[in-house]
Design a protein around this motif. Structure first.
Motif, mmCIF file in Angstrom:
data_model
loop_
_atom_site.group_PDB
_atom_site.id
_atom_site.type_symbol
_atom_site.label_atom_id
_atom_site.label_comp_id
_atom_site.label_asym_id
_atom_site.label_seq_id
_atom_site.Cartn_x
_atom_site.Cartn_y
_atom_site.Cartn_z
ATOM 1 N N SER A 28 0.947 -1.023 -0.060
ATOM 2 C CA SER A 28 0.045 -0.058 -0.090
ATOM 3 C C SER A 28 0.890 1.156 0.160
ATOM 4 O O SER A 28 0.343 2.208 -0.382
ATOM 5 C CB SER A 28 -0.884 0.144 1.224
ATOM 6 O OG SER A 28 -0.263 -0.473 2.347
ATOM 7 N N CYS A 29 2.243 1.091 0.434
ATOM 8 C CA CYS A 29 3.015 2.367 0.446
ATOM 9 C C CYS A 29 3.903 2.441 -0.918
ATOM 10 O O CYS A 29 4.439 3.421 -1.275
ATOM 11 C CB CYS A 29 4.084 2.089 1.380
ATOM 12 S SG CYS A 29 4.975 0.535 1.259
ATOM 13 N N ASP A 30 3.308 1.715 -2.122
ATOM 14 C CA ASP A 30 3.653 1.647 -3.384
ATOM 15 C C ASP A 30 5.446 0.962 -3.542
ATOM 16 O O ASP A 30 5.859 1.335 -4.470
ATOM 17 C CB ASP A 30 3.923 3.064 -4.041
ATOM 18 C CG ASP A 30 2.307 3.407 -4.354
ATOM 19 O OD1 ASP A 30 1.469 2.440 -4.872
ATOM 20 O OD2 ASP A 30 2.104 4.577 -4.543
ATOM 21 N N HIS A 31 5.705 0.359 -2.514
ATOM 22 C CA HIS A 31 7.162 -0.295 -2.627
ATOM 23 C C HIS A 31 6.701 -1.608 -3.238
ATOM 24 O O HIS A 31 6.067 -2.328 -2.776
ATOM 25 C CB HIS A 31 7.651 -0.198 -1.277
ATOM 26 C CG HIS A 31 8.337 1.041 -0.959
ATOM 27 N ND1 HIS A 31 8.114 1.659 0.481
ATOM 28 C CD2 HIS A 31 9.265 1.780 -1.698
ATOM 29 C CE1 HIS A 31 8.915 2.726 0.274
ATOM 30 N NE2 HIS A 31 9.450 3.007 -0.791
ATOM 31 N N ASN A 32 7.702 -2.212 -4.069
ATOM 32 C CA ASN A 32 7.774 -3.399 -4.721
ATOM 33 C C ASN A 32 8.624 -4.188 -4.107
ATOM 34 O O ASN A 32 9.958 -3.817 -4.109
ATOM 35 C CB ASN A 32 7.962 -3.396 -6.290
ATOM 36 C CG ASN A 32 6.662 -2.593 -6.989
ATOM 37 O OD1 ASN A 32 6.788 -1.476 -7.350
ATOM 38 N ND2 ASN A 32 5.637 -3.155 -7.034
ATOM 39 N N ALA A 49 5.308 -5.432 8.023
ATOM 40 C CA ALA A 49 5.576 -4.100 7.622
ATOM 41 C C ALA A 49 6.771 -3.990 6.402
ATOM 42 O O ALA A 49 7.171 -5.005 5.961
ATOM 43 C CB ALA A 49 6.591 -3.544 8.839
ATOM 44 N N CYS A 50 6.592 -2.762 5.665
ATOM 45 C CA CYS A 50 7.328 -2.689 4.350
ATOM 46 C C CYS A 50 8.798 -2.741 4.884
ATOM 47 O O CYS A 50 9.100 -2.128 5.821
ATOM 48 C CB CYS A 50 6.945 -1.435 3.721
ATOM 49 S SG CYS A 50 8.243 -0.788 2.384
ATOM 50 N N PRO A 51 9.640 -3.611 4.094
ATOM 51 C CA PRO A 51 11.116 -3.421 4.453
ATOM 52 C C PRO A 51 11.836 -2.256 4.254
ATOM 53 O O PRO A 51 13.017 -2.000 4.979
ATOM 54 C CB PRO A 51 11.513 -4.771 3.578
ATOM 55 C CG PRO A 51 10.479 -5.395 3.136
ATOM 56 C CD PRO A 51 9.316 -4.550 3.038
ATOM 57 N N LEU A 52 11.206 -1.446 3.388
ATOM 58 C CA LEU A 52 11.772 -0.110 3.149
ATOM 59 C C LEU A 52 11.442 0.967 4.270
ATOM 60 O O LEU A 52 12.191 1.609 4.956
ATOM 61 C CB LEU A 52 11.534 0.274 1.803
ATOM 62 C CG LEU A 52 12.483 -0.629 0.819
ATOM 63 C CD1 LEU A 52 12.098 0.044 -0.563
ATOM 64 C CD2 LEU A 52 13.896 -0.366 0.954
ATOM 65 N N CYS A 53 10.074 1.168 4.066
ATOM 66 C CA CYS A 53 9.617 2.432 5.183
ATOM 67 C C CYS A 53 8.956 1.973 6.310
ATOM 68 O O CYS A 53 8.490 2.907 7.141
ATOM 69 C CB CYS A 53 8.547 3.216 3.941
ATOM 70 S SG CYS A 53 6.894 2.348 3.758
ATOM 71 N N LYS A 54 8.879 0.617 6.713
ATOM 72 C CA LYS A 54 8.400 -0.028 7.904
ATOM 73 C C LYS A 54 6.822 0.386 8.033
ATOM 74 O O LYS A 54 6.265 0.275 9.399
ATOM 75 C CB LYS A 54 9.340 0.783 9.095
ATOM 76 C CG LYS A 54 10.540 0.657 8.781
ATOM 77 C CD LYS A 54 11.210 -0.946 8.823
ATOM 78 C CE LYS A 54 12.685 -0.900 8.476
ATOM 79 N NZ LYS A 54 13.045 -2.098 8.129
HETATM 80 ZN ZN LIG Z 1 7.214 1.011 1.895
#
Ligand SMILES: [Zn+2]
Ligand SMILES: [Zn+2]
Ligand SMILES: [Zn+2]
Ligand SMILES: [Zn+2]
Length: 307
Positions: A28-32, A49-54
């Motif tokens: 949902s944060c647009d990270h792939n 959680a997203c590995p990049l932006c958490k």
């Molecule tokens: Zn993210």
């Protein structure tokens, strides 16, 4: 490989494995991320959680990014073709464009016309790839079928093992209950027999004591008569005859009747043995009932299992 990558290709790199995305998903944060990379990351970190932006993912199963996938698949395909074209024959330095079915190895055009593979069955790489892929696919299907069968049999074994456990537990409780009843019955019987034996012993001992006392009295009286009579017999005639009437009367009517030999005064051991035998036969009956009961119980269980 990294040296040969272009900047366009690098833009398609997954931040986790640093290679071109394989089956990319979008958060949902647009990270792939690659599907497998993200799942491993989430499983290891026990997080979603997203590995990049958490940022926590709003979806437990993130969707595939099909646009990105098309782009990445094209890059991966080009990469595979490039890799394939790099494969050359070590003898003739020609492209390995054929596959020898007899030796199951890649060969070049020169190899197919001469040398060791001249008489062998040789196919174009694409043709052989398709054919062998289909064969392997069929083998894989039969392996999968076998796996399903194994899982089904294992499931059935698991169920049987669980049922055996339940059966054993139930039978154990019933065996314990049966034997508790049996012990209680035997204890009560033993106590009743002992009480009865003690009462009989007391009664018969008392009777014997009374009889012995009476006999002792009779013995004493009779001994006196015999002694007196013997003394009378030794006396002179006149004295003898003087006391004769009284002596003769005493001898004719002794103080005691003829004693009877004691009968029915012993403990009836035979009856006791009969009772013990009866107890034993009842115990056997209880055991037979138990056996019959367990037979019926296990039979019923078997019927239930087969149903
Ligand atoms: Zn993210
Ligand atoms: Zn990745
Ligand atoms: Zn060759
Ligand atoms: Zn060959």
């Amino acid at each position: 490989m990294r040296n040969l990558t272009t900047s366009t290709e690098e833009a398609l790199f997954c931040p986790i494995c640093s290679d071109v995305y394989r089956n990319p998903v979008i958060l949902s944060c647009d990270h792939n991320f690659c599907h497998d990379c993200l799942w491993t990351f989430w499983k290891d970190g026990q997080t979603s959680a997203c590995p990049l932006c958490k940022r926590r993912s709003s979806k437990t199963i993130p969707p595939f990014d099909f646009t990105l996938k098309t782009e990445c698949d094209a890059v991966l395909l080009a990469r595979a073709s490039a890799a394939e074209s790099e494969l050359t024959c070590s003898t003739h330095s020609e492209k390995l464009g054929f596959f020898c079915l007899d030796d199951r190895q890649l060969v070049c055009g020169v190899c197919t016309d001469s040398g060791a593979h001249a008489e062998h069955q040789v196919r174009l790489v694409d043709e052989a790839g398709q054919e062998l892929r289909a064969q392997l696919h069929d083998s894989l299907q039969s392996l999968k079928k076998k796996l399903r069968l194994l899982r089904r049999v294992k499931g059935s074994c698991d169920e049987t093992a669980a049922h055996v456990k339940v059966q054993a537990g139930s039978a154990l409780r019933r065996i314990q209950e049966e034997f508790r009843r049996l012990h209680r019955f035997l204890d009560e019987e033993e106590e009743a027999r002992l009480v009865s034996l003690r009462e009989e012993e007391e009664q018969k001992s008392r009777l014997m004591k009374e009889k012995i006392a009476a006999l002792s009295r009779d013995i004493s009286a009779l001994s006196d008569i015999i002694k007196t009579t013997e003394e009378q017999l030794k006396a002179h005639n006149a004295l003898f005859l003087q006391g004769y009437k009284e002596t003769a009367e005493r001898v004719r009517q002794p103080p005691a009747d003829d004693p009877e030999l004691a009968s029915g005064t012993l403990i009836d051991v035979y009856s006791l043995y009969l009772i013990l035998k009866l107890v034993k036969s009842q115990t056997t009956l209880i055991n037979s009932c138990s056996c019959l009961f367990y037979f019926l119980f296990s039979w019923e269980s078997q019927i239930n299992t087969s149903l």
